[in-house]
Write a protein that holds these residues in place. Structure first.
Motif, PDB file in Angstrom:
ATOM      1  N   GLU A  56     -32.133  25.818  -5.768  1.00 57.86           N
ATOM      2  CA  GLU A  56     -31.818  26.957  -4.916  1.00 57.86           C
ATOM      3  C   GLU A  56     -32.739  27.010  -3.699  1.00 57.86           C
ATOM      4  OE1 GLU A  56     -33.387  30.967  -5.944  1.00 57.86           O
ATOM      5  OE2 GLU A  56     -33.718  30.091  -7.918  1.00 57.86           O
ATOM      6  N   PRO A  57     -32.370  27.800  -2.697  1.00 60.46           N
ATOM      7  CA  PRO A  57     -33.246  27.922  -1.524  1.00 60.46           C
ATOM      8  C   PRO A  57     -34.663  28.310  -1.916  1.00 60.46           C
ATOM      9  CG  PRO A  57     -31.138  28.951  -1.099  1.00 60.46           C
ATOM     10  CD  PRO A  57     -31.134  28.588  -2.557  1.00 60.46           C
ATOM     11  N   GLN A  58     -35.622  27.749  -1.205  1.00 58.15           N
ATOM     12  CA  GLN A  58     -37.040  27.995  -1.459  1.00 58.15           C
ATOM     13  C   GLN A  58     -37.655  28.653  -0.231  1.00 58.15           C
ATOM     14  OE1 GLN A  58     -38.574  26.816  -4.572  1.00 58.15           O
ATOM     15  NE2 GLN A  58     -36.382  26.635  -5.054  1.00 58.15           N
ATOM     16  N   ILE A  59     -38.676  29.484  -0.469  1.00 57.93           N
ATOM     17  CA  ILE A  59     -39.341  30.203   0.615  1.00 57.93           C
ATOM     18  C   ILE A  59     -40.805  29.785   0.702  1.00 57.93           C
ATOM     19  CG2 ILE A  59     -39.930  32.454   1.581  1.00 57.93           C
ATOM     20  CD1 ILE A  59     -36.916  31.843   1.476  1.00 57.93           C
ATOM     21  N   LEU A  60     -41.222  29.461   1.895  1.00 59.17           N
ATOM     22  CA  LEU A  60     -42.632  29.191   2.181  1.00 59.17           C
ATOM     23  C   LEU A  60     -43.200  30.405   2.893  1.00 59.17           C
ATOM     24  CD1 LEU A  60     -44.932  26.979   2.205  1.00 59.17           C
ATOM     25  CD2 LEU A  60     -44.228  26.541   4.575  1.00 59.17           C
ATOM     26  N   ALA A  61     -44.231  31.015   2.332  1.00 61.00           N
ATOM     27  CA  ALA A  61     -44.885  32.165   2.968  1.00 61.00           C
ATOM     28  C   ALA A  61     -46.186  31.702   3.609  1.00 61.00           C
ATOM     29  CB  ALA A  61     -45.172  33.249   1.936  1.00 61.00           C
ATOM     30  N   MET A  62     -46.421  32.163   4.834  1.00 58.98           N
ATOM     31  CA  MET A  62     -47.628  31.773   5.562  1.00 58.98           C
ATOM     32  C   MET A  62     -48.276  32.990   6.210  1.00 58.98           C
ATOM     33  SD  MET A  62     -46.714  28.113   7.369  1.00 58.98           S
ATOM     34  CE  MET A  62     -45.259  28.741   8.211  1.00 58.98           C
ATOM     35  N   HIS A  63     -49.588  33.016   6.152  1.00 61.91           N
ATOM     36  CA  HIS A  63     -50.385  34.059   6.797  1.00 61.91           C
ATOM     37  C   HIS A  63     -51.448  33.363   7.631  1.00 61.91           C
ATOM     38  CE1 HIS A  63     -53.804  37.173   6.441  1.00 61.91           C
ATOM     39  NE2 HIS A  63     -52.978  37.581   7.398  1.00 61.91           N
ATOM     40  N   GLN A  64     -51.508  33.700   8.905  1.00 52.88           N
ATOM     41  CA  GLN A  64     -52.440  33.032   9.825  1.00 52.88           C
ATOM     42  C   GLN A  64     -52.167  31.519   9.883  1.00 52.88           C
ATOM     43  OE1 GLN A  64     -53.857  35.478  11.226  1.00 52.88           O
ATOM     44  NE2 GLN A  64     -55.645  36.276  10.165  1.00 52.88           N
ATOM     45  N   GLU A  65     -50.899  31.146   9.828  1.00 50.47           N
ATOM     46  CA  GLU A  65     -50.455  29.741   9.834  1.00 50.47           C
ATOM     47  C   GLU A  65     -50.941  28.960   8.620  1.00 50.47           C
ATOM     48  OE1 GLU A  65     -52.277  30.222  13.286  1.00 50.47           O
ATOM     49  OE2 GLU A  65     -50.571  31.559  13.510  1.00 50.47           O
TER      50      GLU A  65
ATOM     51  N   ASP B  90     -46.368  25.477  -3.401  1.00 50.98           N
ATOM     52  CA  ASP B  90     -46.364  26.260  -2.164  1.00 50.98           C
ATOM     53  C   ASP B  90     -45.044  26.984  -1.951  1.00 50.98           C
ATOM     54  OD1 ASP B  90     -48.919  25.430  -1.619  1.00 50.98           O
ATOM     55  OD2 ASP B  90     -48.341  23.857  -0.212  1.00 50.98           O
ATOM     56  N   LEU B  91     -43.969  26.480  -2.557  1.00 53.34           N
ATOM     57  CA  LEU B  91     -42.649  27.079  -2.374  1.00 53.34           C
ATOM     58  C   LEU B  91     -42.328  28.043  -3.507  1.00 53.34           C
ATOM     59  CD1 LEU B  91     -40.624  23.931  -1.228  1.00 53.34           C
ATOM     60  CD2 LEU B  91     -41.612  25.731   0.207  1.00 53.34           C
ATOM     61  N   CYS B  92     -41.599  29.095  -3.167  1.00 52.08           N
ATOM     62  CA  CYS B  92     -41.189  30.096  -4.153  1.00 52.08           C
ATOM     63  C   CYS B  92     -39.667  30.201  -4.122  1.00 52.08           C
ATOM     64  CB  CYS B  92     -41.813  31.451  -3.825  1.00 52.08           C
ATOM     65  SG  CYS B  92     -41.460  32.748  -5.042  1.00 52.08           S
ATOM     66  N   PRO B  93     -38.993  30.101  -5.274  1.00 51.79           N
ATOM     67  CA  PRO B  93     -37.539  30.258  -5.293  1.00 51.79           C
ATOM     68  C   PRO B  93     -37.132  31.599  -4.690  1.00 51.79           C
ATOM     69  CG  PRO B  93     -38.319  29.420  -7.393  1.00 51.79           C
ATOM     70  CD  PRO B  93     -39.544  29.821  -6.618  1.00 51.79           C
ATOM     71  N   LEU B  94     -36.108  31.581  -3.875  1.00 47.42           N
ATOM     72  CA  LEU B  94     -35.667  32.792  -3.203  1.00 47.42           C
ATOM     73  C   LEU B  94     -35.308  33.887  -4.205  1.00 47.42           C
ATOM     74  CD1 LEU B  94     -34.846  34.409  -0.728  1.00 47.42           C
ATOM     75  CD2 LEU B  94     -32.659  33.168  -0.714  1.00 47.42           C
ATOM     76  N   SER B  95     -34.642  33.523  -5.312  1.00 49.77           N
ATOM     77  CA  SER B  95     -34.249  34.530  -6.298  1.00 49.77           C
ATOM     78  C   SER B  95     -35.462  35.190  -6.935  1.00 49.77           C
ATOM     79  CB  SER B  95     -33.374  33.897  -7.381  1.00 49.77           C
ATOM     80  OG  SER B  95     -34.086  32.879  -8.070  1.00 49.77           O
ATOM     81  N   ARG B  96     -36.520  34.420  -7.176  1.00 47.78           N
ATOM     82  CA  ARG B  96     -37.728  34.993  -7.776  1.00 47.78           C
ATOM     83  C   ARG B  96     -38.431  35.900  -6.772  1.00 47.78           C
ATOM     84  NH1 ARG B  96     -42.450  31.639 -10.891  1.00 47.78           N
ATOM     85  NH2 ARG B  96     -40.577  30.863 -11.957  1.00 47.78           N
TER      86      ARG B  96
END
Length: 222
Positions: free
Chosen positions: A171-180, A193-199
């Protein structure tokens, strides 16, 4: 804020004020005067960092700077951070809008940008659970190691980004970044580093489905 004011009477802050009085030879300087001098020092350093240090910075030593930094952290913690749940719950519209932008088969745009000020970013970070200490920060925690350091999490040009990756085998994965820099949000895998979108969506479902901003504002007013 109670804890920020209470820290003014703590030995670390009293020592900082005494130090500045001794250096300047102005013995009737108040804590507020010293905090204003600290603010000017900080802003002039940021604006003119390639020039010689601001003259206002010469009145401080490392110990006094640490005390003044902590006092500022306390103020932001209780004004914009984890001090009160309601404070950061009002960031829910921004979270909901983020999911509206990425949580579809056909995202509404390749990229969505928002520009805001310090207080909003801190509320957003607190809402997400970033830089959260194990217990609330009080005026008695000067000597303890803390995650909530506004000089690190809320510097000039602070930014927060969510990047969606569409994968063929999952499924689609999300990368979250703070201050690059990549951050791993609470409730997401801490070894990836990636988090499943559903989670990710499940972690913040209240922010998406039960975000009544007007009710929250009314609650704050009362």
């Amino acid at each position: 804020m109670f804890y920020a004011r209470s820290f003014n009477a703590e030995p670390a802050m009293q020592s900082a004020v005494s130090h500045v009085r001794a250096v300047t030879k102005i013995m009737d300087l108040t804590t507020q005067d010293v905090q204003l001098m600290y603010t000017v020092c900080a802003f002039e350093t940021a604006w003119q960092r390639r020039l010689p240090p601001s003259v206002w910075c010469r009145f401080f030593d490392v110990a006094s700077l640490s005390a003044l930094e902590f006092a500022e952290d306390l103020e932001y913690y209780w004004n914009d951070g984890y001090g009160y749940e309601l404070t950061h719950r009002i960031a829910c519209p921004a979270i909901a809008d983020m999911f509206a932008a990425i949580d579809t088969l056909k995202p509404r745009a390749n990229a969505t940008f928002y520009f805001t000020h310090s207080g909003t970013l801190l509320k957003m970070l607190a809402h997400l659970g970033v830089a959260k200490d194990e217990r609330p920060l009080t005026h008695k925690d000067f000597e303890t190691k803390r995650l909530w350091r506004t000089s690190e999490i809320d510097a000039f040009a602070t930014n927060l980004a969510f990047v969606r990756y569409d994968c063929t085998e999952r499924e689609p994965q999300i990368l979250a970044m703070h201050q690059e820099r990549v951050i791993r949000l609470p409730g997401c895998p801490q070894d990836d580093d990636l988090c499943p979108l559903s989670r990710l969506r499940a972690n913040y479902v209240d922010s998406v489905e039960r975000c009544d901003f007007e009710a929250l504002c009314s609650q704050a007013a009362n």
